[in-house]
Design an enzyme around this catalytic site. Structure first.
Site, PDB file in Angstrom:
ATOM      1  N   ASP A 151       9.731  -2.195  -3.121  1.00  0.00           N
ATOM      2  CA  ASP A 151       9.666  -0.873  -2.502  1.00  0.00           C
ATOM      3  C   ASP A 151      10.912  -0.827  -1.617  1.00  0.00           C
ATOM      4  OD1 ASP A 151       7.313   1.337  -2.312  1.00  0.00           O
ATOM      5  OD2 ASP A 151       8.328   1.279  -0.386  1.00  0.00           O
ATOM      6  N   LYS A 153      -0.685  -2.440  -0.750  1.00  0.00           N
ATOM      7  CA  LYS A 153       0.692  -2.230  -0.267  1.00  0.00           C
ATOM      8  C   LYS A 153       0.943  -3.282   0.806  1.00  0.00           C
ATOM      9  CE  LYS A 153       4.159   0.604  -0.850  1.00  0.00           C
ATOM     10  NZ  LYS A 153       4.509   1.472  -1.969  1.00  0.00           N
TER      11      LYS A 153
HETATM   12  N1  GLU Z   1       6.407   0.744  -4.761  1.00  0.00           N
HETATM   13  C1  GLU Z   1       6.150   1.515  -5.935  1.00  0.00           C
HETATM   14  C2  GLU Z   1       5.087   2.569  -5.659  1.00  0.00           C
HETATM   15  O1  GLU Z   1       5.009   3.054  -4.552  1.00  0.00           O
HETATM   16  C3  GLU Z   1       5.820   0.641  -7.125  1.00  0.00           C
HETATM   17  C4  GLU Z   1       4.601  -0.201  -6.982  1.00  0.00           C
HETATM   18  C5  GLU Z   1       4.391  -1.188  -8.120  1.00  0.00           C
HETATM   19  O2  GLU Z   1       5.131  -1.151  -9.080  1.00  0.00           O
HETATM   20  O3  GLU Z   1       3.462  -1.990  -8.005  1.00  0.00           O
HETATM   21  O4  GLU Z   1       4.346   3.023  -6.497  1.00  0.00           O
END
Ligand code: GLU
Length: 450
Positions: A170, A130
């Site tokens: 996100d 993340k």
């Molecule tokens: N931000 C989204 C999550 O929390 C998607 C992450 C992604 O697609 O890599 O899962």
């Protein structure tokens, strides 16, 4: 006398806590998982010897970098950026980027930790990460966003790649920002490659990726309700947020015949006592500035300034805004009004106290690790399409998304024997932690100490 779980938990946290001082959200997420899985770990000689959970708490690396850019007035601006590469045990690091004012490393550490379990549960070969920046995109011009994205990728770019780390969006990072970031990486690396997911279709994105988290949330809720011989049609559904997750979940719930009664923003809640019409939903999602707080008459919508959606007596609650958005008073309002189901579109939207109260109150809860996994799952499908240089139709991706969400529900059901609520029903939260842990533990034992 303390029970066995509490004793194991205390000893585990006393080893973890000193290394994560000043990271309350991370410790909150770890504690929730540890409470559910430490007895499983203890029951296996291999898992105990491998120290699985303790190792999962350690990020492989945390990259931090400054983002130096110029605003439209020519002033130099400084922001902070991070990427927490938590684990590549199961596949390339994978997870979103958020740009929000006041973002902290603790929040990113908790999100990266949650992502490890979420991505493992999808059954796809995905590691977890993340990242983001303490940058507020609201009110910034397109040119400023573009300069910020370039400066961000100038630093992050050297740490990512299609088989290394594949970021997505996100909060604050949508399709347009992903297009800018993806292009900046391609120019820097001199090679095309699906280095980001959530790209616009024209740049190699997948059909249904933008809708996936919201649609997947509703598909999971449908499976959960069906399990209880119930259905979403005709139910009063409250959602928080009005961003990407919330708006697509609202649309899908509406399509399935639910009465969608709320969406929300920082300043308050849009409430439609009889349920939003399609027109009203479009208006709320698109409204900007002061006018957003003054819905036109005839739309059947009122704006409740300073209020959260949880006092509006929903039968199904879908918190889709951000972490710890739903506190004790909100939980009290939900149980007092006989809310029966909750599914998390956001990551860890409940405070620990709210969660405990809803559990005691018999509210059936789907945790974010499964309920919002549709987004990253379709990211996995985008990676598959990119590496095979093909595009799948929207129908095909939607079918696969539905299958993945139904499969996630089945995985949790298989944990029923050891994951029961006080009322004897399936404890979805515990089942998600246990099932995710098992997959990760088996992989960790397979790789040994490395
Ligand atoms: N931000 C989204 C999550 O929390 C998607 C992450 C992604 O697609 O890599 O899962």
């Amino acid at each position: 006398m303390k029970d066995r779980t509490e004793t194991l938990l205390e000893s585990f946290l006393s080893r973890i806590n000193p290394h994560h001082k000043g990271a309350p959200e991370f410790l909150q997420a770890v504690e929730e998982v540890a409470r559910d899985v430490l007895t499983i770990e203890k029951a296996s000689r291999e898992f105990t010897a491998a120290r699985v959970l303790e190792r999962l708490c350690e990020a492989d690396r945390i990259i931090s970098f400054p983002i130096i850019w110029r605003d439209d007035a020519g002033e130099v601006r400084i922001n902070r950026g991070w990427r927490v590469q938590q684990s590549n045990l199961l596949g390339p690091y994978k997870g979103g980027l958020r740009w929000v004012p006041g973002l902290t490393l603790s929040v990113l550490k908790f999100l990266a930790f949650e992502q490890v379990f979420k991505n493992a549960l999808t059954g796809l070969p995905l590691g977890a990460a993340k990242g983001g920046a303490d940058f507020d995109p609201s009110g910034r011009s397109e040119a400023e966003i573009e300069r910020f994205a370039r400066a961000f990728m100038a630093e992050l770019g050297r740490h990512i790649g299609p088989e290394i780390d594949v970021p997505a969006g996100d909060i604050g990072v949508g399709t347009r920002e992903i297009a800018l970031l993806s292009r900046a990486w391609v120019q820097r690396a001199g090679q095309w490659g699906g280095v980001m997911t959530g790209k616009p279709l024209a740049l190699g994105g997948s059909a249904i990726r933008a809708e996936a988290t919201g649609f997947g949330l509703v598909y999971f809720a449908e499976a959960m309700l069906a399990e209880h011989a119930d259905s979403i049609a005709g139910k009063r559904v409250a959602l928080s947020g009005r961003g990407n997750v919330s708006r697509h979940a609202a649309r899908k719930a509406f399509e399935l015949g639910a009465r969608v009664i709320t969406l929300s923003g920082r300043a308050g809640t849009w409430y439609a006592a009889d349920g939003f019409s399609a027109e009203a939903l479009d208006w709320v999602v698109g409204a900007t500035g002061e006018a957003a707080q003054d819905p036109p008459g005839g739309l059947g919508v009122e704006f409740l300034a300073g209020k959260t959606p949880w006092g509006c007596a929903p039968e199904i609650a879908l918190p889709c805004a951000t972490q710890n958005e739903l506190g004790l008073d909100d939980a009290k309002a939900l149980t007092a009004n006989k809310c029966r189901y909750l599914a998390e579109g956001a990551n860890m939207p409940l405070t620990a106290e709210a969660e405990a109260l809803l559990t005691t109150g018999g509210v059936i809860q789907a945790p974010g690790k499964v309920a919002n996994a549709g987004g990253v799952a379709v990211s996995g499908l985008e990676m598959q399409q990119n590496s095979a240089l093909i595009f799948w139709s929207a129908e095909k991706v939607d079918r696969r998304l539905k299958k993945i969400m139904g499969g996630l529900h089945d995985i949790l059901k298989a944990e029923r024997a050891s994951c029961c609520t006080p009322g004897g029903g399936l404890d979805y939260r515990r089942a998600a932690n246990v099932a995710g842990y098992r997959r990760l533990a088996q992989a960790m034992v397979a790789v040994g100490v490395s």
